[in-house]
Design an enzyme around this catalytic site. Structure first.
Site, PDB file in Angstrom:
ATOM      1  N   GLU A  18      -4.184  21.241 103.745  1.00 30.97           N
ATOM      2  CA  GLU A  18      -4.664  20.765 102.451  1.00 30.97           C
ATOM      3  C   GLU A  18      -5.044  19.291 102.547  1.00 30.97           C
ATOM      4  OE1 GLU A  18      -0.845  21.790 100.329  1.00 30.97           O
ATOM      5  OE2 GLU A  18      -1.219  19.813  99.499  1.00 30.97           O
ATOM      6  N   CYS A  45       0.731  25.201 101.299  1.00 36.46           N
ATOM      7  CA  CYS A  45       1.520  25.060 102.530  1.00 36.46           C
ATOM      8  C   CYS A  45       1.461  26.276 103.443  1.00 36.46           C
ATOM      9  CB  CYS A  45       2.975  24.743 102.191  1.00 36.46           C
ATOM     10  SG  CYS A  45       3.180  23.095 101.480  1.00 36.46           S
ATOM     11  N   HIS A  76       9.428  28.436 105.341  1.00 35.69           N
ATOM     12  CA  HIS A  76       8.791  27.193 104.903  1.00 35.69           C
ATOM     13  C   HIS A  76       9.897  26.256 104.410  1.00 35.69           C
ATOM     14  CE1 HIS A  76       6.189  24.221 103.351  1.00 35.69           C
ATOM     15  NE2 HIS A  76       6.559  24.414 102.103  1.00 35.69           N
TER      16      HIS A  76
END
Lengths: 348, 126
Positions: free
Chosen positions: A81, A113, A236
């Site tokens: 991003e 993400c 994550h």
């Protein structure tokens, strides 16, 4: 469960983390943030680094481990991003720097993400259908947080590159994957805005936890597997607490999470986070070990994978620097230096 | 913006692409202007610091405090390059270095980001 026609695996992997760190305590000192901090410190990119430079270094390591010429790659796909250009694919520059041939697909992926794992799933599809022999999927970010915001404590920089190829050449086979997606606006950035906004506690239960547990439980159920069947698991990691909590919710223990839990030391590397955790786990895993990976991207969705390490991994991992080489080289900067480098000072 | 110039230099900047003479085996970096007889060859990126100096106030578009070095490449040629990931007082003559790709210059909001080679101390001992 999506399954490619041909079996695929990770034939090469590479990590990159910048050498600069700022402690969460230093950020808290400036913004009176108190002592309850989400991580110990985070990585900070140097002034000559960005998503492209980090992707190139991770990609070179992945090629060294795969022992595959760059000209054999059929795709270089970068999830991020923080692509340096709004229009001009990062993949064009990375592919040229890696020495790829003319006949290649280069594209940039976006899903907060989990943009890096989007590229990984697409790579599985292209290699698993027989269209490509090898595809490189990279997750890389130089994340930005608004000064003083909770995100500023964790928004970090790093990159991880995976080369997907035939399972019979794999360091770890990709046994299964699935993805879940809902419209959950927990974190977003409008066009032309410098910093993203987030929904504070809304980023937790209905967002991160709901999607990761959904993807993880579904993958386990469809495999007929239990958490105990996996030696390691990687989630994550936007901070230190979330991945440990979601691990407990899914039935994984701290020892399964430990090798891939990098957030306390380097922060949230966004698109790189789950993939860097996988790289660090592959650095220590042994043949036969099963690894589960679940990424998360705000907006929101999660990609889950099950891998099995092969006997090709131990020799291959010595062909490039281990993730710990990057974790251990550490130069601390103060908030003023960090603010100058990250463009947080308004000039003129 | 000199788009064509930057585009033309991408081989040497991104991949440290030099040239080898097919008969003598001589290695040249960058490629000679009249390169018809030479074949392109990517160099290893391994080298040592031959000499160095600090650029206290750098030219527009470059970072201040840049450490410039003459790097003797493993293949022989000596090239001028910026060092990165190292402070001036850490640099030594004969220090082993390796090539990395970094931002060389940022030509502003309406310009290119120019990428190319810099050298840093070895991440892992050879």
């Amino acid at each position: 469960m999506p399954k490619p026609t041909l079996a695929t695996g990770i034939v090469g992997y590479g990590a990159y983390v910048p050498r600069f760190r700022i402690t969460a305590a230093e950020i808290s000192r400036i913004w009176n943030g108190g002592s309850l901090l989400p991580i110990t410190e985070k990585s900070v990119p140097g002034i000559d680094e960005d998503t492209i430079t980090m992707a190139i270094e991770a990609g070179r390591h992945a090629l060294a481990r795969a022992a595959v010429p760059a000209t054999e790659l059929g795709a270089v796909w970068i999830g991020s991003e923080s692509h340096p250009y709004a229009v001009k694919p990062s993949g064009t520059i990375v592919a040229e720097a890696l020495g790829c041939g003319l006949e290649i697909s280069a594209a940039d992926w976006e899903f907060a993400c989990k943009a890096g794992t989007e590229a990984l799933t697409a790579s599985m599809g292209m290699v698993g259908s027989g269209m490509l022999a090898y595809a490189m999927a990279i997750g890389a970010d130089t994340a930005q947080g608004r000064p003083g915001d909770a995100l500023e404590y964790t928004a970090a920089a790093g990159a991880a590159a995976l080369i997907v190829g035939p399972a019979d050449q794999a360091l770890a086979t990709l046994d299964a994957t699935l993805s879940v997606v809902t419209d959950t606006p927990d974190f977003f950035r409008r066009a032309e805005q410098t910093y993203p906004v987030h929904g504070n506690r809304f980023t937790g239960t209905p967002a991160y936890f709901a999607h990761i547990t959904n993807a993880g439980r579904r993958l386990l159920a469809q495999l007929g597997a239990e958490p105990g069947d996996f030696r390691y698991v990687v989630f994550h990691q936007p901070n230190a607490k979330f991945p440990q909590t979601v691990g407990k919710q899914l039935g994984f223990g701290p020892e399964q999470i430990a090798p891939g839990l990098l957030a306390p030391r380097i922060g949230n590397t966004y698109s790189a986070a789950a993939l860097l955790g996988l790289c660090a786990t592959l650095d220590v895993a042994e043949p036969g070990d099963r690894i589960m990976v679940v990424s998360y991207g705000s907006g929101a969705g999660a990609d889950a994978y099950a891998l099995t390490v092969t006997d090709r991994l131990p020799a291959a991992r010595e062909r490039a620097p281990l993730t710990t080489a990057y974790l251990e080289r550490r130069v601390e900067v103060d908030y003023a230096t960090y603010a100058k480098w990250r463009g947080k000072l308004v000039q003129g | 913006m000199q788009l064509a110039k930057h585009w033309r230099l991408k081989g040497s900047r991104y991949r440290l692409e030099g040239a080898r003479h097919p008969h003598t085996g001589a290695i040249c970096f960058p490629r000679p202007a009249d390169a018809a007889e030479w074949e392109a060859v990517p160099l290893s990126g391994q080298g040592v610091v031959e000499s160095f100096a600090a650029a206290g106030k750098a030219a527009d578009g470059f970072a201040d405090d840049a450490v410039m070095a003459l790097v003797r490449l493993a293949e022989g040629p000596i090239i001028t390059a910026q060092l990165t990931d190292v402070a001036l007082d850490e640099v030594k003559i004969d220090m082993p270095v390796e090539m990395v790709t970094r931002k060389l210059r940022d030509l502003g909001p309406e310009g290119l980001i120019v990428y190319g080679y810099k050298f840093r101390p070895l991440l892992v001992e050879r």
